[in-house]
Motif scaffolding. Structure first.
Motif, short mmCIF file in Angstrom:
data_model
loop_
_atom_site.label_atom_id
_atom_site.label_comp_id
_atom_site.label_asym_id
_atom_site.label_seq_id
_atom_site.Cartn_x
_atom_site.Cartn_y
_atom_site.Cartn_z
N GLN A 1 1.42 -0.87 0.06
CA GLN A 1 -0.57 0.39 -0.42
C GLN A 1 0.90 1.26 -0.03
OE1 GLN A 1 -2.96 -2.45 -0.67
NE2 GLN A 1 -4.05 -0.34 -0.52
N GLU A 2 2.04 0.91 0.60
CA GLU A 2 3.19 2.07 0.68
C GLU A 2 3.50 2.91 -0.89
OE1 GLU A 2 2.94 3.74 2.88
OE2 GLU A 2 2.46 1.94 4.51
N ARG A 3 4.14 4.32 -1.41
CA ARG A 3 4.95 4.39 -2.56
C ARG A 3 6.15 5.28 -1.63
NH1 ARG A 3 1.82 1.69 -3.66
NH2 ARG A 3 0.50 1.78 -5.14
N PHE A 4 7.08 4.94 -2.43
CA PHE A 4 8.74 5.95 -1.83
C PHE A 4 9.15 6.78 -2.94
CE2 PHE A 4 8.09 0.90 -0.34
CZ PHE A 4 8.89 1.47 0.66
N ILE A 5 9.76 7.11 -1.82
CA ILE A 5 10.55 8.49 -2.44
C ILE A 5 11.90 8.37 -2.41
CG2 ILE A 5 11.12 11.12 -3.50
CD1 ILE A 5 8.34 11.95 -1.68
N TYR A 6 12.69 7.22 -3.59
CA TYR A 6 14.22 7.24 -3.99
C TYR A 6 14.70 9.21 -4.26
CZ TYR A 6 18.94 5.28 -4.22
OH TYR A 6 19.81 4.91 -3.94
N PHE A 7 15.76 9.33 -3.50
CA PHE A 7 16.96 9.74 -3.58
C PHE A 7 18.37 9.29 -3.97
CE2 PHE A 7 20.15 13.58 -2.48
CZ PHE A 7 19.63 14.45 -4.08
N GLY A 8 18.89 9.62 -4.81
CA GLY A 8 20.42 9.68 -5.23
C GLY A 8 21.77 10.45 -5.63
N ASP A 9 22.09 11.15 -4.41
CA ASP A 9 23.17 11.84 -4.20
C ASP A 9 24.33 11.74 -5.28
OD1 ASP A 9 23.71 14.44 -4.37
OD2 ASP A 9 24.68 14.49 -2.02
N GLN A 10 23.45 11.36 -6.44
CA GLN A 10 25.41 10.92 -7.45
C GLN A 10 26.12 11.79 -7.80
OE1 GLN A 10 24.05 7.79 -10.46
NE2 GLN A 10 24.51 8.53 -12.25
N ALA A 11 25.79 13.04 -7.85
CA ALA A 11 26.94 14.30 -7.69
C ALA A 11 27.92 13.99 -7.08
CB ALA A 11 26.11 15.50 -8.15
N ASN A 12 27.16 13.72 -6.00
CA ASN A 12 28.24 14.18 -4.31
C ASN A 12 28.34 12.55 -4.39
OD1 ASN A 12 27.89 17.36 -3.95
ND2 ASN A 12 25.92 16.23 -3.84
N MET A 13 29.14 11.84 -5.16
CA MET A 13 29.63 10.32 -4.53
C MET A 13 30.64 10.36 -4.48
SD MET A 13 29.49 7.73 -7.04
CE MET A 13 29.34 6.54 -6.35
N PRO A 14 31.28 9.22 -4.40
CA PRO A 14 31.46 8.30 -3.31
C PRO A 14 31.70 8.83 -2.27
CG PRO A 14 33.33 7.77 -3.81
CD PRO A 14 32.76 8.81 -5.13
N TYR A 15 29.87 8.70 -1.38
CA TYR A 15 30.06 9.50 0.12
C TYR A 15 31.97 8.76 0.85
CZ TYR A 15 25.79 11.57 0.04
OH TYR A 15 24.52 12.44 -0.25
N GLY A 16 31.93 7.85 0.40
CA GLY A 16 33.07 7.09 1.41
C GLY A 16 34.51 7.53 1.55
N ASN A 17 34.51 8.13 0.40
CA ASN A 17 35.88 9.12 0.28
C ASN A 17 36.11 9.67 1.00
OD1 ASN A 17 36.68 6.84 -1.54
ND2 ASN A 17 36.69 8.03 -3.57
N TYR A 18 35.40 11.13 1.44
CA TYR A 18 35.37 11.87 2.09
C TYR A 18 35.82 12.31 3.33
CZ TYR A 18 31.83 14.22 -0.80
OH TYR A 18 30.85 14.70 -1.66
N SER A 19 36.35 10.78 4.05
CA SER A 19 36.93 10.76 5.53
C SER A 19 37.88 10.42 4.34
CB SER A 19 36.51 10.11 6.45
OG SER A 19 36.55 8.55 5.86
N ALA A 20 38.32 10.21 4.07
CA ALA A 20 39.93 10.04 3.47
C ALA A 20 40.77 11.32 3.37
CB ALA A 20 39.87 8.76 1.96
N VAL A 21 39.61 12.19 3.06
CA VAL A 21 40.36 13.71 2.42
C VAL A 21 40.29 14.52 4.06
CG1 VAL A 21 40.90 13.20 0.28
CG2 VAL A 21 38.62 14.24 1.43
N ASN A 22 39.48 14.46 5.19
CA ASN A 22 39.34 14.89 5.97
C ASN A 22 38.02 15.51 5.53
OD1 ASN A 22 41.73 14.05 7.68
ND2 ASN A 22 43.02 14.91 6.81
N ARG A 23 37.13 15.10 5.13
CA ARG A 23 35.79 15.71 4.69
C ARG A 23 34.62 15.66 5.71
NH1 ARG A 23 38.23 19.80 4.69
NH2 ARG A 23 38.81 21.45 2.87
N THR A 24 34.95 15.32 7.08
CA THR A 24 33.92 14.24 7.22
C THR A 24 32.65 15.39 8.09
OG1 THR A 24 35.54 14.00 9.52
CG2 THR A 24 35.07 12.19 7.72
N ASP A 25 33.03 17.08 8.02
CA ASP A 25 32.52 17.60 8.40
C ASP A 25 31.40 17.68 7.13
OD1 ASP A 25 34.24 18.62 7.06
OD2 ASP A 25 35.15 20.11 7.96
#
Length: 420
Positions: A90-114
């Motif tokens: 019965q539910e409907r979903f809204i999906y959002f992919g932040d593709q322009a800013n991916m991959p998120y996993g690399n921000y910590s490697a350059v000290n940009r977790t903030d």
């Protein structure tokens, strides 16, 4: 070092609070990174809102596939047990992919977790609000529906932003459920009941946070089980390769073999007494390449150095299904779940993704039109009046061809919804 760490954590907290206040100050939801909090004033109307799901790209579609296909509860009695009807029919979903800013996993490697933590809050604000950009045009529109629950379908975003988001929702005083995938992954390890070692394949950011070893250890401990050797491998390349990012030109199989080898070596260095048996797919992109990853471990077993180190039969843990079960329970407990015969205010699922806002002065692009890598990972938080990306409706044409093929072949329920 301790003083520096404390100052960095304080700075992150300040920026999170800054975005919370920014949203409050623009209560009509017209400004960038804001939403109209009156959307949840009517409790009955809230029940008929859709559910939001977000990830740093399309990897979170693996979680959406689980949400669309899960059948582990009776929809009438809410008790465990399949009834032949998808649990979220019965539910409907809204999906959002932040593709322009991916991959998120690399921000910590350059000290940009903030900055990463701010991105995560901005993703949630987008789902809460009505504001989006048309595929063609220079002015935003305000017809997107707000949501009654948010699923963080990203392991890195869960590791760095789950608590921030829960605190923000509480500060905004909106009755929105927030669920992350990491706890679900840990429960998946517990439910696998395997006896060998545990390996975690994830992004650099997720591994740096130590969230999986910590959560798995506490989950097994609370269940009275001993904790086997746990090894991690953080990849800066595999998620991008699965997405079809041109910056990662080798095949997914090649990257998978490299990461599997590194994980096996890390496991060996831990001096285990049992073979590596359970592999946690700690990035939502990775289930799309499960076959390639399993093939890589099978290939390693043919080498003398790894034959006894890797179990012949391996168990893969995909947190998506456990996340879907948790969402069902949370919606039912909060009395936000739609019952048989009731309908969401949306008649079909919706999909959005971020793209560079090329008309914005000051942004830097690479040759393929994506955000320049150095520019992407040098940004700082706090600029809420500046949009270098915009969130537009997603279509199959906007997904990289290799990624679209994976979704079409391995996530059929998502593909049908996306191709409407």
């Amino acid at each position: 070092m301790k003083i520096l760490t404390a100052l960095l954590l304080l700075a992150v907290a300040v920026h999170s609070a800054d975005l919370i206040e920014h949203a409050r100050a623009h209560a009509d939801g017209k400004a960038a990174f804001s939403f109209d909090a009156s959307a949840w004033d009517d409790a009955e109307a809230t029940r008929h809102l859709p559910i939001g799901v977000f990830d740093s790209g399309i990897g979170g579609l693996t979680v959406l596939e689980a949400l669309l296909t899960l059948d582990t509860f009776n929809n009438e009695t809410l008790q465990p047990g399949a009834d032949g009807v998808p649990d979220f029919a019965q539910e409907r979903f809204i999906y959002f992919g932040d593709q322009a800013n991916m991959p998120y996993g690399n921000y910590s490697a350059v000290n940009r977790t903030d900055y990463l933590r701010e991105l995560i809050l901005k993703d949630a604000v987008f789902l809460l609000g009505r504001r989006f950009w048309p595929a063609q045009g220079t002015e935003p529109l305000y017809q997107k529906a707000p949501v009654k629950a948010i699923v963080i379908a990203c392991n890195t975003a869960t590791a760095y932003g789950l608590e921030d988001l829960r605190k923000a929702v509480a500060a905004w005083k909106v009755p929105v459920i927030v669920i992350g995938v990491v706890e679900a992954g840990a429960r998946g390890v517990l439910e696998s009941k395997t006896t060998g070692g545990i390996g975690i394949l994830a992004t650099i950011g997720t591994c740096s946070s130590q969230v999986y070893p910590r959560t798995i250890t506490s989950t097994l401990g609370r269940a009275g089980q001993s904790v086997p050797v746990i090894a991690q491998q953080g990849s800066p390349t595999l998620a991008g390769a699965i997405e079809g990012d041109a910056a990662f030109p080798d095949s997914v199989s090649a990257y998978a073999l490299k990461e599997a080898r590194s994980l096996a070596e890390a496991y060996r260095d831990s001096k285990p007494t049992a073979p590596l048996q359970t592999i946690v797919l700690g990035c939502t992109h990775y289930p799309l390449a499960k076959e390639e990853i399993d093939t890589a471990f099978a290939a390693l077993r043919k080498e003398d150095a790894f034959r006894d180190l890797i179990a012949e039969q391996r168990t893969f843990v995909n947190p998506a299904e456990a996340t879907a079960r948790e969402l069902f329970r949370e919606l039912a407990q909060a009395k936000l779940r739609l019952k048989s015969g009731e309908v969401c205010l949306l008649d079909h699922h919706q999909f959005y993704l971020s793209v560079p806002r090329v008309e914005e002065v000051g942004i830097q692009l690479s040759g393929d039109g994506s955000l320049d890598k150095d520019y992407k990972y040098s940004r700082s938080p706090g600029h809420h009046d500046f949009e270098d990306t915009k969130n537009v409706p997603m279509s199959p044409a906007l997904i990289p061809k290799n990624s679209a093929k994976l979704v079409r072949e391995r996530l059929p329920a998502v593909w049908r919804s996306l191709s409407r």
